[in-house]
Design a protein around this motif. Structure first.
Motif, short mmCIF file in Angstrom:
data_model
loop_
_atom_site.label_atom_id
_atom_site.label_comp_id
_atom_site.label_asym_id
_atom_site.label_seq_id
_atom_site.Cartn_x
_atom_site.Cartn_y
_atom_site.Cartn_z
N GLY A 102 33.62 37.00 46.65
CA GLY A 102 32.62 37.16 45.58
C GLY A 102 32.39 38.57 45.24
N VAL A 103 32.30 39.05 44.18
CA VAL A 103 32.12 40.55 43.82
C VAL A 103 31.33 40.54 42.41
N GLY A 104 30.00 41.16 42.38
CA GLY A 104 29.26 41.21 41.50
C GLY A 104 29.09 40.09 40.55
N GLY A 105 28.95 38.92 40.81
CA GLY A 105 28.83 37.71 40.17
C GLY A 105 30.14 37.13 39.82
N TRP A 106 31.34 37.50 40.23
CA TRP A 106 32.56 36.74 40.05
C TRP A 106 33.17 36.41 41.31
N ILE A 107 34.15 35.36 40.95
CA ILE A 107 34.52 34.71 42.25
C ILE A 107 36.12 35.46 41.93
N VAL A 108 36.65 36.44 42.80
CA VAL A 108 37.86 37.12 42.92
C VAL A 108 39.04 36.48 43.55
N VAL A 109 40.04 36.10 42.80
CA VAL A 109 41.26 35.88 43.60
C VAL A 109 42.46 36.84 43.27
N LYS A 110 42.81 37.19 44.53
CA LYS A 110 43.78 38.44 44.51
C LYS A 110 45.23 38.06 45.08
N PRO A 111 46.02 37.61 44.34
CA PRO A 111 47.48 37.27 45.20
C PRO A 111 48.08 38.50 45.31
N GLU A 112 49.13 38.63 46.24
CA GLU A 112 49.73 39.72 46.67
C GLU A 112 51.31 39.10 46.73
N GLY A 113 52.12 40.00 46.00
CA GLY A 113 53.58 39.54 46.44
C GLY A 113 54.23 39.08 45.14
#
Lengths: 116, 376
Positions: A15-26
């Motif tokens: 959770g960052v600044g009111g957003w749910i952050v999804v950060k895939p890698e690859g």
């Protein structure tokens, strides 16, 4: 099959600044997209309000990745949730632009300030 | 052709029209037998154009590549040691080859070449009532999605004085989701390429709906934006949750030599003129088919000079990754096309996809499709 098999990891959303952050890698392709789908479905089921997909850790993506993003966008439409996508590399920016999806996916260069 | 040769040919046409499919190969061999000819074999080209199969099932398979494949697919008779391969060419495609063991030259050779055309037509026509030709060309080895896709495709190429158009897809036995089509209708030449998102049967169903909606709109005489709107509606109905198809609809007007394009979220095609290669980038990018809710699809217009060529392709062509996970870049693709540009369109498409397959570290994990149109 010879050669290398695509790798993708999708850490727990943050959770960052009111957003749910999804950060895939690859790499997101036919062999790996199901991992991203699983995490995105889970986020959608928890009614996130605002979802930010950060693709800056993605080194390859094809239309399978666009499919995951479009499905999520359509699911979020039901609750009028916000969604934004940050491409990271030029390769992925171009993929989204060529597909004519920059507007639909609210493509952005940085985490927007949460509105409202 | 002498009267006796014409009589022979009429005899062959008559026999082939009345023979049951299992006896086709035997009737061909009997009819073409001459003193000095040891054996006549009817070979069928497989769906991937890499293998020949004996229609009579006596000699099994033989590899079809290199010089042999190049010349036969070009429609030229090819001498082998002690034998000659004569193409079975019909409706713009080479469906197989006759192998005639023993001396074949002069008038006998030309007679065999004409017979080859008659036999090709008979094989193609037999698909309407028999599986034998389909099995000989490997249709039983196709995946379920590829079986659907192959039934949708137009002939691999068409050539007349004003247009040469053709396309090809890989992996031939496992395609799912890509499709292409064309139709030469009076003053208008229509061409389309589609890439249904996803994989397997789902992507194939989307591509099938796209092809059907495209053909329907085209046959109703609709303008390109209206055909695209028909596609948008059809695909959104077929899969409202996530379905979309990227694609380009192209229409060449022979009188004005103008090419219209409607690009729906697809990679830009390239235009080759005498000296340059340029992308036909749309004036504004539009979403894929199935994702646009308004009916105002944009089209762009391009004047086409004599001799120019347009090449459209799907992302599987450039997304094939080598052992170092490197993609085939567009520039590399265009230089491959450029190197093969003087070949007939079906051979050009084959040459390009052979390079894509050899670039890929393993089997392709996405469909790769190329469509080429040349406007002499």
């Amino acid at each position: 099959m010879s050669g290398h098999v695509a790798q993708l990891t999708v850490p727990e959303p943050t959770g960052v600044g009111g957003w749910i952050v999804v950060k895939p890698e690859g790499e997101i392709d036919i062999a790996t997209a199901h991992r991203l789908d699983a995490v995105l479905s889970d986020v959608v089921s928890r009614d996130p309000g605002r979802l930010f997909v950060d693709l800056s850790g993605v080194v390859f993506m094809d239309s399978t990745g666009l499919r995951s993003l479009i499905r999520t966008r359509k699911q979020l439409d039901r609750t009028n949730a916000e969604m934004a996508v940050m491409p990271g590399s030029d390769l992925i920016r171009r993929l989204i632009e060529v597909a004519g999806l920059a507007e639909l996916l609210s493509m952005t260069d940085s985490l927007p300030e949460a509105s409202g | 052709m002498s009267p006796s040769e014409a009589g022979q040919l009429a005899g062959l046409i008559d026999k082939l029209a009345r023979v049951s499919p299992p006896r086709l190969a035997g009737v061909i061999a009997e009819h073409l037998h001459r003193p000095g000819i040891d054996r006549v074999t009817t070979w069928v080209v497989d769906l991937g154009a890499r293998r020949l199969t004996d229609l009579a099932e006596e000699r099994g398979h033989r590899l079809f590549d290199g010089y042999l494949a190049q010349t036969v697919l070009r429609g030229e008779s090819t001498p082998l040691t002690g034998a000659t391969l004569i193409p079975l060419a019909g409706r713009g495609q080479v469906v197989g080859a006759l192998e005639v063991e023993g001396p074949a030259s002069g008038s006998h050779l030309s007679e065999l070449e004409v017979a080859g055309q008659v036999i090709a037509e008979a094989l193609l026509a037999s698909r309407g009532h028999s599986d034998l030709y389909e099995v000989a060309r490997g249709a039983h080895l196709l995946s379920l999605p590829a079986t659907i896709q192959h039934n949708l495709l137009p002939l691999p190429s068409f050539v007349d004085d004003e247009v040469e158009v053709g396309g090809r897809m890989e992996p031939a036995y496992d395609i799912a989701g890509d499709a292409f089509d064309y139709a030469v209708n009076g003053d208008h030449v229509h061409i389309a390429i589609f890439d249904g998102v996803g994989h397997g049967l789902g992507a194939t169903m989307l591509a099938s709906v796209a092809m059907a909606a495209y053909r329907l709109g085209r046959r109703q005489g609709l303008e390109l934006p209206d055909i695209a709107a028909t596609l948008d509606e059809a695909i959104a109905i077929a899969d409202p949750d996530v379905g979309f198809v990227t694609g380009i609809l192209l229409r060449f007007d022979r009188r004005t030599r103008t090419l219209e394009t409607c690009n729906a979220g697809h990679l830009s095609p390239f235009r080759f003129d005498a000296t340059d290669v340029t992308p036909l980038d749309p004036s504004r990018r539009q979403p894929p088919l199935g994702l646009m809710t308004s009916r105002d699809r944009l089209i762009d217009r391009w004047p086409i000079e004599p001799g120019e060529m347009v090449v459209a392709y799907t992302d599987g062509v450039i997304n094939a990754r080598d052992n170092d996970r490197l993609m085939l870049h567009e520039q590399a693709l265009m230089s491959i096309v450029d190197g093969a540009r003087h070949q007939p369109v079906h051979l050009l498409c084959r040459a390009v996809l052979e390079k894509v397959l050899s670039h890929s570290a393993g089997p392709l994990d996405d469909d790769a499709t190329i469509v080429v149109a040349r406007f002499p």
